[in-house]
Design a protein around this motif. Structure first.
Motif, PDB file in Angstrom:
ATOM      1  N   THR A  47      -7.813 -51.365  19.510  1.00  0.00           N
ATOM      2  CA  THR A  47      -7.793 -51.059  18.068  1.00  0.00           C
ATOM      3  C   THR A  47      -9.079 -50.346  17.652  1.00  0.00           C
ATOM      4  OG1 THR A  47      -6.267 -52.827  17.535  1.00  0.00           O
ATOM      5  CG2 THR A  47      -7.685 -52.075  15.767  1.00  0.00           C
ATOM      6  N   THR A  48     -10.211 -50.772  18.208  1.00  0.00           N
ATOM      7  CA  THR A  48     -11.476 -50.078  17.906  1.00  0.00           C
ATOM      8  C   THR A  48     -11.367 -48.615  18.307  1.00  0.00           C
ATOM      9  OG1 THR A  48     -12.772 -52.083  18.207  1.00  0.00           O
ATOM     10  CG2 THR A  48     -13.949 -49.999  18.452  1.00  0.00           C
ATOM     11  N   PHE A  49     -10.808 -48.373  19.480  1.00  0.00           N
ATOM     12  CA  PHE A  49     -10.662 -46.993  19.936  1.00  0.00           C
ATOM     13  C   PHE A  49      -9.728 -46.215  19.008  1.00  0.00           C
ATOM     14  CE2 PHE A  49      -8.640 -43.735  22.702  1.00  0.00           C
ATOM     15  CZ  PHE A  49      -9.770 -42.942  22.877  1.00  0.00           C
ATOM     16  N   LEU A  50      -8.617 -46.866  18.637  1.00  0.00           N
ATOM     17  CA  LEU A  50      -7.661 -46.211  17.720  1.00  0.00           C
ATOM     18  C   LEU A  50      -8.374 -45.808  16.428  1.00  0.00           C
ATOM     19  CD1 LEU A  50      -4.421 -45.798  17.552  1.00  0.00           C
ATOM     20  CD2 LEU A  50      -4.529 -47.712  15.950  1.00  0.00           C
ATOM     21  N   ARG A  51      -9.187 -46.737  15.905  1.00  0.00           N
ATOM     22  CA  ARG A  51      -9.857 -46.487  14.625  1.00  0.00           C
ATOM     23  C   ARG A  51     -10.963 -45.439  14.759  1.00  0.00           C
ATOM     24  NH1 ARG A  51      -9.574 -50.632  10.631  1.00  0.00           N
ATOM     25  NH2 ARG A  51     -11.812 -50.382  10.301  1.00  0.00           N
ATOM     26  N   CYS A  52     -11.452 -45.210  15.980  1.00  0.00           N
ATOM     27  CA  CYS A  52     -12.423 -44.123  16.197  1.00  0.00           C
ATOM     28  C   CYS A  52     -11.784 -42.764  15.941  1.00  0.00           C
ATOM     29  CB  CYS A  52     -12.943 -44.134  17.638  1.00  0.00           C
ATOM     30  SG  CYS A  52     -14.142 -45.419  17.968  1.00  0.00           S
ATOM     31  N   LEU A  53     -10.439 -42.696  16.201  1.00  0.00           N
ATOM     32  CA  LEU A  53      -9.790 -41.386  16.209  1.00  0.00           C
ATOM     33  C   LEU A  53      -9.688 -40.749  14.823  1.00  0.00           C
ATOM     34  CD1 LEU A  53      -6.979 -42.111  18.844  1.00  0.00           C
ATOM     35  CD2 LEU A  53      -9.162 -40.975  19.222  1.00  0.00           C
ATOM     36  N   ASN A  54      -9.802 -41.582  13.765  1.00  0.00           N
ATOM     37  CA  ASN A  54      -9.934 -40.949  12.442  1.00  0.00           C
ATOM     38  C   ASN A  54     -11.180 -41.499  11.713  1.00  0.00           C
ATOM     39  OD1 ASN A  54      -9.044 -43.468  11.676  1.00  0.00           O
ATOM     40  ND2 ASN A  54      -7.449 -42.726  10.289  1.00  0.00           N
ATOM     41  N   ARG A  55     -12.130 -41.961  12.530  1.00  0.00           N
ATOM     42  CA  ARG A  55     -13.450 -42.425  12.050  1.00  0.00           C
ATOM     43  C   ARG A  55     -13.321 -43.525  10.994  1.00  0.00           C
ATOM     44  NH1 ARG A  55     -17.424 -37.361  11.202  1.00  0.00           N
ATOM     45  NH2 ARG A  55     -18.618 -39.053  10.281  1.00  0.00           N
ATOM     46  N   ARG A  87      -9.007 -37.729   7.922  1.00  0.00           N
ATOM     47  CA  ARG A  87      -8.056 -38.853   7.766  1.00  0.00           C
ATOM     48  C   ARG A  87      -6.719 -38.373   7.197  1.00  0.00           C
ATOM     49  NH1 ARG A  87     -12.765 -42.638   5.607  1.00  0.00           N
ATOM     50  NH2 ARG A  87     -13.850 -42.859   7.594  1.00  0.00           N
ATOM     51  N   LYS A  88      -6.740 -37.242   6.532  1.00  0.00           N
ATOM     52  CA  LYS A  88      -5.479 -36.652   6.066  1.00  0.00           C
ATOM     53  C   LYS A  88      -4.715 -36.118   7.285  1.00  0.00           C
ATOM     54  CE  LYS A  88      -4.031 -32.976   2.882  1.00  0.00           C
ATOM     55  NZ  LYS A  88      -3.700 -31.931   3.830  1.00  0.00           N
ATOM     56  N   ARG A  89      -5.446 -35.525   8.214  1.00  0.00           N
ATOM     57  CA  ARG A  89      -4.793 -34.986   9.428  1.00  0.00           C
ATOM     58  C   ARG A  89      -4.400 -36.082  10.394  1.00  0.00           C
ATOM     59  NH1 ARG A  89      -8.900 -31.560  12.197  1.00  0.00           N
ATOM     60  NH2 ARG A  89      -7.272 -31.247  13.740  1.00  0.00           N
TER      61      ARG A  89
END
Lengths: 254, 228
Positions: A47-55, A87-89
């Motif tokens: 989940t941390t990695f996932l959340r990195c993907l849109n900062r 985050r829109k993208r």
């Protein structure tokens, strides 16, 4: 090996919460218009990695990173990157549906309005298109102005997906989107994922091995902050290369 | 694997069931072969009447597999093992059917004078192949399984040789034809047992190594009318 098909390319990504290093040199290539599933035990960093993907982790005090994440060739950590447009993208759907305490219509219209869509006809068109894409339109078209909180759990989750789609993302991150849903609602979300991957790159975190096997094209297995193995889903679930992966997916881990 | 889980007990139960099935089929085949070589009518009758027991075992193993698929939703090795057991189970049952055919053709031959054809070498090879593949199954041993693939080449050679010699005997005297045909059928049964045993060996290699070796070794290539 990175190729043109790879929309997201991560290079040596480390991530820290304060002094605690929770991701260790993650190198991963994610293909466009495919579903990639992240699996691994709780606390493994998926989940941390996932959340990195849109900062999304920028919002956490004391969190920092090292390494790069390139999306469509651009490092998302560069200074000139606008986080709001990132985050829109790269939209996100969470484990627990979180509709605003507003009408069904206003939930979906919120993003387009914030992004400057003002004409009511334009907003209506976006709302209908997004609800259709989220396979929810037929169920809510006669109660668009009722509170979203009156929808069922499964409907609320699809509403959140519609809300994400309303701002035209390219990538959708899903953090256990069906873990709180019954099997029928889960099946609807999974059908939706299969439909949405025609137009969007989807990354899903799930604890459900069968769900990962059903919906994803690629699967990545994380353990203790490391990417242990990533491969085509069919290969991962029939013949993983690493014994640790085999132990985890067959339930013999630990 | 660091601990024994409840589902390991279930897989062990299935493993025991398929091994038991294999051993029963092996005994069934040995009796059929002995009945033929010794011209023992009572033993041949026993083989024919025992077939329903093998059929029942096949259904029980299949039922267990379906239940475990539903209950455990297997992945990786477990998935390959379960999928292979379904196929191995079917092949064992078909080996059992071949044993019955050998017994039935022997029942025709037994009251009549023997032709001068001794099938002992071919029957020895069939026995060895079945025994070897059960060893491979019991021990998860791919080397035993691969040995079986090599043996199958000899089985094909036996078939060709016996066809030639039985044909020659039938040509000598028309009275030999009916017995000759029954002998030919028995050699054909033994050859099919070789094919079915090869299938089991291939399935063992598949669940152990995740490699599908069917049709990739010369002796595994499809032959007209092979057991497939």
């Amino acid at each position: 090996m990175e190729t043109e098909r790879h929309q997201i390319v991560t290079r040596n990504l480390d991530f820290f919460y304060g002094d605690a290093k929770v991701l260790h040199a993650i190198n991963m290539n994610i293909e466009a218009l495919r579903v990639t599933a992240f699996i691994g035990p709780s606390g493994c960093g998926k989940t941390t990695f996932l959340r990195c993907l849109n900062r999304m982790n920028d919002l956490i005090k004391g969190a920092r990173h090292a390494g790069d994440i390139h999306i469509d060739g651009k490092n998302i950590f560069d200074r000139d990157v606008d986080v709001v447009s990132l985050r829109k993208r790269v939209g996100m759907v969470f484990q627990k549906s979180n509709p605003f305490p507003k009408s069904v219509f206003d939930n979906v219209a919120y993003g387009p309005r914030v992004n400057g869509v003002t004409g009511s006809r334009d907003v209506e068109r976006i709302v209908e298109r997004s609800l259709n894409q989220a396979a929810l339109w037929d169920e809510v078209k006669d109660r668009l102005h009722d509170s979203a909180l009156g929808l069922s759990g499964g409907q609320q989750q699809r509403l959140c997906i519609a809300r994400t789609l309303a701002v035209d993302p390219e990538i959708i991150l899903m953090d256990e989107p069906a873990s709180a849903l019954d099997p029928i609602s889960t099946a609807k979300i999974e059908d939706l994922i299969a439909e949405l991957k025609q137009k969007y790159t989807i990354i899903i975190v799930t604890h459900n091995m069968q769900q990962a096997a059903r919906v994803s094209d690629y699967t990545a297995f994380f353990l203790l902050g490391e990417l242990i193995e990533m491969d085509e889903t069919q290969k991962m679930f029939t013949n993983p290369s690493k014994k640790t992966t085999e132990d985890y997916i067959t339930g013999r881990f630990g | 694997m660091t601990a024994k889980h409840y589902f390991d007990v279930e897989y062990e139960h299935l493993r025991n069931a398929i091994v038991t099935m294999g051993i029963e089929v092996e005994q069934h085949l040995f009796k059929a072969i002995d009945a033929h070589l010794q011209y023992n009518e009572a033993l041949a009758d026993t083989v024919v009447s025992y077939d329903h027991v093998i059929d029942k075992m096949e259904m029980e193993v299949d039922d267990l597999c379906v239940k475990l698929f539903a209950k455990l939703q297997p992945m990786a090795f477990d998935l390959r093992f379960l999928a292979s057991v379904i196929k191995i189970n079917n092949d064992f049952e078909r080996i059992g059917d071949q044993a019955v055919s050998i017994a039935r053709h022997s029942l025709y031959l037994i009251p009549r004078p023997r032709l001068s054809v001794d099938l002992t070498p071919m029957t020895m090879l069939a026995k060895e192949m079945v025994h070897h593949v059960i060893d491979a199954l019991v021990n998860n041993n791919i080397y035993f399984a691969q040995d079986v693939l090599v043996m199958e080449e000899n089985m094909d050679r036996f078939l060709m040789e016996y066809m030639g010699s039985i044909e020659a005997i039938m040509k000598q005297d028309p009275k030999n034809v009916r017995r000759g045909i029954n002998l030919l059928f028995i050699t054909r049964c033994l050859e099919r047992i070789g094919d079915l045993t090869t299938n089991v060996a291939e399935d063992i290699v598949f669940y152990m190594n995740a490699k599908d070796i069917r049709h990739s070794h010369p002796e595994g290539e499809e032959k007209p009318g092979s057991a497939g």
